[in-house]
Structures are given as structure tokens and as C-alpha cells.
Design a protein around this motif. Structure first.
Motif, short mmCIF file in Angstrom:
data_model
loop_
_atom_site.label_atom_id
_atom_site.label_comp_id
_atom_site.label_asym_id
_atom_site.label_seq_id
_atom_site.Cartn_x
_atom_site.Cartn_y
_atom_site.Cartn_z
N UNK A 281 0.83 -1.21 0.00
CA UNK A 281 0.00 0.00 0.00
C UNK A 281 0.86 1.26 0.00
N UNK A 282 1.94 1.22 0.75
CA UNK A 282 2.83 2.39 0.80
C UNK A 282 3.48 2.64 -0.55
N UNK A 283 3.87 1.57 -1.22
CA UNK A 283 4.56 1.68 -2.50
C UNK A 283 3.64 2.27 -3.58
N UNK A 284 2.38 1.90 -3.58
CA UNK A 284 1.49 2.36 -4.66
C UNK A 284 0.81 3.69 -4.37
N UNK A 285 0.87 4.16 -3.14
CA UNK A 285 0.18 5.42 -2.82
C UNK A 285 0.84 6.58 -3.57
N UNK A 286 0.12 7.21 -4.49
CA UNK A 286 0.70 8.28 -5.29
C UNK A 286 0.97 9.56 -4.50
N UNK A 287 0.38 9.68 -3.33
CA UNK A 287 0.54 10.91 -2.55
C UNK A 287 1.41 10.72 -1.31
N UNK A 288 1.92 9.52 -1.12
CA UNK A 288 2.78 9.27 0.05
C UNK A 288 2.03 9.41 1.36
N UNK A 289 0.76 9.09 1.36
CA UNK A 289 -0.06 9.28 2.55
C UNK A 289 0.05 8.14 3.56
N UNK A 290 0.74 7.06 3.18
CA UNK A 290 0.83 5.90 4.07
C UNK A 290 2.25 5.79 4.60
N UNK A 291 2.36 5.72 5.92
CA UNK A 291 3.65 5.66 6.58
C UNK A 291 3.73 4.40 7.45
N UNK A 292 4.95 4.04 7.84
CA UNK A 292 5.14 2.93 8.76
C UNK A 292 4.65 3.33 10.13
N UNK A 293 4.22 2.35 10.90
CA UNK A 293 3.82 2.60 12.27
C UNK A 293 2.47 2.03 12.59
N UNK A 294 2.12 2.12 13.83
CA UNK A 294 0.83 1.62 14.29
C UNK A 294 -0.11 2.80 14.41
N UNK A 295 -1.31 2.57 13.97
CA UNK A 295 -2.26 3.67 14.07
C UNK A 295 -3.63 3.28 13.63
#
Length: 58
Positions: free
Chosen positions: A42-56
Motif C-alpha cells: 500500500x505504501x509503494x502504490x500510494x501516489x501521494x505518500x499518505x501511508x507511513x510505517x507505524x501503528x495507528x
């Protein structure tokens, strides 16, 4: 994973690549069920960089 609601464009790219089908796009909101394995697709394909590592919350 952490999905920034401010950065997310709700395109659904992350939902379409999730191998565990834990992500769902519903009414301009990404919903995640239990079971994320942190595969990072999901992080790789997100065109806006909205997904980060971590718990949330998503």
C-alpha cells in the motif's frame, strides 16, 4: 501503517493491492480491519505518500 487523512486522495490504490484485503474505501475514508502484515504494498502504490510505517488508526 498510518494513513494520513490530510494527505490521502482516496484513490483506492492501496485497497486494490492489499494482499489480505484488509483495506476498504468507504465514503471517502479508508477503513482497515485487523490483520495487516506490514507488507508495504500500500505504501509503494500510494501516489501521494499518505501511508507511513507505524501503528495507528486509519
Amino acid at each position: 501503517m498510518i494513513i494520513s487523512t490530510e494527505e490521502c486522495g482516496y484513490c483506492g490504490a492501496c485497497v486494490s493491492v492489499c494482499p489480505r484485503n484488509i483495506l476498504e474505501l468507504s465514503e471517502m475514508k479508508i477503513i482497515a480491519r485487523e490483520g495487516c502484515e506490514e507488507c508495504a504494498f500500500c505504501r509503494v502504490v500510494c501516489p501521494l505518500g499518505a501511508i507511513k510505517e507505524g501503528k495507528n488508526e486509519i
